[in-house]
Scaffold this active site. Sequence first.
Site, PDB file in Angstrom:
ATOM      1  CG  HIS A 332      -0.082   3.774  -7.578  1.00 35.66           C
ATOM      2  ND1 HIS A 332       0.932   4.430  -8.244  1.00 35.66           N
ATOM      3  CD2 HIS A 332       0.479   3.260  -6.447  1.00 35.66           C
ATOM      4  CE1 HIS A 332       2.053   4.317  -7.562  1.00 35.66           C
ATOM      5  NE2 HIS A 332       1.811   3.617  -6.461  1.00 35.66           N
ATOM      6  CG  ASP A 391      -0.764   0.307  -0.155  1.00 34.83           C
ATOM      7  OD1 ASP A 391       0.198  -0.183   0.442  1.00 34.83           O
ATOM      8  OD2 ASP A 391      -0.727   1.419  -0.696  1.00 34.83           O
TER       9      ASP A 391
END
Length: 460
Positions: A332, A391
């Site tokens: 991320h 996700d």
Amino acid sequence: MNTSPLNNCNQLLHELSLLCERNGVIDPELYTKYQVKRGLRDLDGRGVLVGLTEIGDVHSYIVDENEIIPVPGKLSYRGIDVAEITQGYLTDGRFGFEETTYLLLFGKLPTKEELSNFEALLGSYRQLPISFVNDMILKAPSKDVMNSLARSVLALYSFDENPDDTSIENVLRQCLSLIAAFPALAVYGYQAYKHYHCHRSLFIHTPKPELSTAENILYMLRADKQYTKLEATLLDLALILHAEHGGGNNSSFTTHLVTSSGTDTYSVMAAALGSLKGPKHGGANIKVVHMFEDMKAHISDLEDEAQIEDYLTKLLNKQAFDKSGLIYGIGHAIYSVSDPRAIILKEYAAKLAIEKGLEKEYNFYNKVEELAPKIISKSRKMYKGVSANVDFYSGFVYSLLGLPQELYTPLFAVARIAGWSAHRLEELVQKGKIIRPAYKNVCPKNSYIPLEERASKVEK
């Protein structure tokens, strides 16, 4: 030789595109020379400070004697840890998205009476204008539900008797009506796509004002309108975890950016939707699902660590899946040690996997999550750790719920409209300047050449 006008147009378009590519290249060294913060980020990965907010906060590191030290990620809404928020309403056996929306918009947790009134207010806004579904959604079905959603939002401008009034009370009314309407706009956009492009049965179920946002989504989506409490709870949880992520994420920054111009609410939210649609932002969980589908097609034993490691290595070496060199769902821009949203979602995904009899599938995801960071650290120099992001598990959760992939990103929007609304209101309250960062022109000086003296051919 076929010299039809269409072929000539296609050839000209191709030549002009090559011209665009050649003239669009800027020397990378100039970015260093002029100290350009590409992506509005410093070289160490920290975002350039361009504004202040009291809505959401993402915490992933501490600074000790000018050294960045990664720590487990924290996400807070209005100063309250999102883990505490989810634990609070889950302990009571309630749905929490509406409560979270209230918190984001008004800066405090509602009392029981305030929450009840707020839920009733949202319920009163869920119904779309008469003939809107037929005229604006069904008559122009889109192959992409995000585009359908954006078009519907812009169309609602025409149904608003006071669309350009940017007073706080009017904008709040517009935001609440959009928050309430987004589930129907997204689901109906999908139903139109499914019917007109996939030639499947069309179901248009009217939302029920007494149901929560998560319940209404499942109610409107499924032909039989049926769902379990655990299914609705997990979808509600996913919505809460996607509702806000600070002012610097691409779509929330877009909300601030476009709001600062003084434009209307519908234009702002359509712009935010355009941002979220991008695969680098809201479309990432679909990539995770597709990657796992390809992985399962190439791994004979989903419990064999050696096979999993081999596939992940091929991913990094651009030898598998889309050959991008990425393991989707791992890593991320901000989080390193852990993404708090992924941790919370993973816990409840396990419960639904057991209910659905898909524990083996869940264990496979768990194993990939465990092995991927190790594979990445072996092959690449890392300045910070990597871990599973939201996700990684959101796509898995949506697949457990039987949700179509075409709705994955629109569901992100159904959640994030709460955060966008809070950011729009915050920008308006601050009465700030129009946001206009600087771009330095590095094109050399040129002189105008009369038309007859210019080269007659496109440069090869």
